[in-house]
Write an enzyme that holds these catalytic residues in place. Structure first.
Site, PDB file in Angstrom:
ATOM      1  N   HIS A 199       7.092   9.402  -2.033  1.00  0.00           N
ATOM      2  CA  HIS A 199       5.867   9.677  -1.261  1.00  0.00           C
ATOM      3  C   HIS A 199       5.246  11.036  -1.620  1.00  0.00           C
ATOM      4  O   HIS A 199       4.708  11.733  -0.768  1.00  0.00           O
ATOM      5  CB  HIS A 199       6.131   9.539   0.249  1.00  0.00           C
ATOM      6  CG  HIS A 199       7.222  10.425   0.788  1.00  0.00           C
ATOM      7  ND1 HIS A 199       8.086  10.023   1.773  1.00  0.00           N
ATOM      8  CD2 HIS A 199       7.567  11.684   0.488  1.00  0.00           C
ATOM      9  CE1 HIS A 199       8.915  11.015   2.059  1.00  0.00           C
ATOM     10  NE2 HIS A 199       8.612  12.031   1.299  1.00  0.00           N
ATOM     11  N   HIS A 229       6.892  16.655   6.877  1.00  0.00           N
ATOM     12  CA  HIS A 229       7.059  17.872   6.085  1.00  0.00           C
ATOM     13  C   HIS A 229       6.367  19.029   6.788  1.00  0.00           C
ATOM     14  O   HIS A 229       5.307  19.484   6.363  1.00  0.00           O
ATOM     15  CB  HIS A 229       6.456  17.704   4.696  1.00  0.00           C
ATOM     16  CG  HIS A 229       6.940  16.495   3.944  1.00  0.00           C
ATOM     17  ND1 HIS A 229       6.534  15.219   4.238  1.00  0.00           N
ATOM     18  CD2 HIS A 229       7.811  16.383   2.915  1.00  0.00           C
ATOM     19  CE1 HIS A 229       7.142  14.367   3.406  1.00  0.00           C
ATOM     20  NE2 HIS A 229       7.918  15.046   2.606  1.00  0.00           N
ATOM     21  N   GLU A 255      16.428  13.135   0.217  1.00  0.00           N
ATOM     22  CA  GLU A 255      15.538  12.196   0.922  1.00  0.00           C
ATOM     23  C   GLU A 255      15.967  10.742   0.731  1.00  0.00           C
ATOM     24  O   GLU A 255      15.597   9.876   1.515  1.00  0.00           O
ATOM     25  CB  GLU A 255      14.092  12.336   0.406  1.00  0.00           C
ATOM     26  CG  GLU A 255      13.416  13.606   0.845  1.00  0.00           C
ATOM     27  CD  GLU A 255      11.988  13.744   0.297  1.00  0.00           C
ATOM     28  OE1 GLU A 255      11.315  14.678   0.690  1.00  0.00           O
ATOM     29  OE2 GLU A 255      11.558  12.904  -0.524  1.00  0.00           O
ATOM     30  N   HIS A 271      14.481  15.213  -7.192  1.00  0.00           N
ATOM     31  CA  HIS A 271      13.565  16.347  -7.286  1.00  0.00           C
ATOM     32  C   HIS A 271      14.123  17.552  -6.556  1.00  0.00           C
ATOM     33  O   HIS A 271      14.849  17.412  -5.589  1.00  0.00           O
ATOM     34  CB  HIS A 271      12.146  16.019  -6.805  1.00  0.00           C
ATOM     35  CG  HIS A 271      11.960  15.650  -5.359  1.00  0.00           C
ATOM     36  ND1 HIS A 271      12.674  14.671  -4.703  1.00  0.00           N
ATOM     37  CD2 HIS A 271      11.083  16.128  -4.428  1.00  0.00           C
ATOM     38  CE1 HIS A 271      12.237  14.559  -3.452  1.00  0.00           C
ATOM     39  NE2 HIS A 271      11.279  15.435  -3.253  1.00  0.00           N
TER      40      HIS A 271
END
Lengths: 283, 132
Positions: free
Chosen positions: A12, A59, A240, A193
């Site tokens: 996302h 976030h 995540e 990431h």
């Protein structure tokens, strides 16, 4: 009765939303990202889900450090796109399904998963980018969306195993809902990431692809992956991927892999995408 | 007494756990306020005066003024909060990632196009010690 028939997993990355909003989808950098969803858009248009349960993380948009809920289920009627510092994304307001969401809340809490319930929150790119990737740019989203925000910003997030078992509890809850509804569950975020420190930019293609295999064929094993492995192998933000286990737990043990896509890079991130259908589902 | 933390072995990485979150509470809450357009304007008018409203440490304050992302991460900042500070300057997370890892934007973007930073040699502090 209601039934979860399939899952969608995808990254996302906020820059994907920005690329879409700014009309950059055909640029050489972004074209390979969006191409991976050509099949998916058609698949979901044919499937016509009534409800999407969308597992994502906030976030620092709806939740600051004042309150840090581990699992927050959106039971509200609507959720507006958040202003993340450059104005809200020009996407439709998300309409929830308060009745089904309240039913899930009651069911899984009595099943010993102590959710936080949220009636008012804005939803950020974690939720809206997957909707854009799957549905494009409609006037209104074509189905109801129940947000399930998971804390993966502050360590420790819930374990992979906890996420997997919550998915199973959500499946039980949905199947006990009397109205006929076709439900698809999204598990979003990842893949590898790292957005901090001297190791920023870490990508691990081999690990990511192995995770896609495990998630499809041996989710119980994927659920046992310890946090240290996620962080060491896939970067601090790779964690995540525990959210993909919520969606996997909500499916049957045996699934059909309908679509898989993997591409590096999408900004700082490895883009991963997977569509699974229950083996018993005869679309 | 300090708790043993197996994550300390991972090089170039600060785990944003509950302890770090406490250490960076006021710093991150300041960053959160940059999500509001009017607050961004006030901050830009006088950064030092604006920061005085948040009881963060002198070092945190100084690193905000110098936009030292790498150090801010080490002293309690979280990237999703810090991103809001850097957006005030029109900088992307990708550019901040480049700076933290000691690369130019161009070098970092090329590394990502080439498949990203490899995990080989980047899994453990002992590997970094060998190559130093």
């Amino acid at each position: 009765m209601a039934k979860i028939v399939a899952s969608v997993n995808c990254s996302h990355v906020p820059a994907i939303g920005a690329a879409w909003d700014l009309g950059k989808t055909e640029q050489p950098y972004w074209q390979p990202v969006f191409k991976g969803f050509d099949y998916s858009k058609k698949w979901i248009a044919d499937l016509k889900p009534d409800v999407v349960i969308l597992v994502y993380n906030d976030h620092a948009s709806a939740f600051s450090l004042e309150v840090i809920p581990t699992f927050a289920l959106g039971t509200g009627a609507e959720f507006k796109p958040a202003d993340e510092g450059w104005g809200p994304r020009p996407v439709p307001t998300v309409h929830g399904h308060p009745k089904l969401a309240s039913h899930i809340a009651q069911s899984v809490i009595l099943d010993e998963f102590d959710l936080t319930l949220v009636n008012k929150m804005d939803v950020d790119h974690g939720l809206t980018v997957p909707l854009t990737l799957m549905f494009g740019q409609p006037e209104a989203w074509p189905c109801k969306v129940i947000p399930l925000a998971v804390n993966v910003v502050q360590y420790p997030p819930p374990t992979g195993n906890r996420c997997y078992n919550l998915g199973k509890a959500i499946r039980r809850a949905v199947e006990a809902y009397p109205e006929d509804l076709r439900v698809v569950i999204f598990g979003t975020g990842g893949m590898s990431h790292q957005l901090q420190g001297k190791r920023a930019g870490l990508i691990n293609k081999e690990w990511d692809n192995n995770f896609l295999d495990l998630l499809t064929h041996d989710p119980g094993k994927a659920a046992k992956i310890p946090f240290i492995e996620y962080v060491r192998e896939t970067g601090s933000e790779g964690i995540e991927m525990v959210m993909w286990l919520v969606s996997r737990g909500a499916l049957e043990d045996k699934v059909r892999e309908k679509h898989r896509y993997y591409h590096v890079p999408a900004s700082n991130t490895a883009l991963g995408h997977l569509i699974l259908e229950n083996e018993s589902f005869k679309g | 007494m300090t708790e043993e933390n197996p994550f300390d072995d991972i090089p170039g990485t600060t785990l944003f756990d509950a302890h770090k979150s406490r250490e960076g509470y006021h710093l991150n809450m300041f960053c959160m306020s940059m999500g509001d357009a009017a607050s961004r304007e006030e901050f830009k008018q006088d950064e030092r005066a604006y920061l005085a409203r948040y009881p963060m440490t002198e070092e945190q304050r100084d690193c905000v003024l110098r936009r030292d992302a790498l150090r801010l991460i080490e002293i309690g900042g979280n990237i999703y909060f810090l991103a809001k500070l850097f957006y005030v300057d029109g900088r992307s997370v990708r550019s901040v990632c480049a700076a933290m890892s000691g690369m130019t934007d161009k070098e970092y973007e090329q590394m990502m196009l080439d498949g990203g930073r490899s995990p080989e040699g980047n899994r453990s502090k002992s590997e970094w010690a060998q190559s130093a």
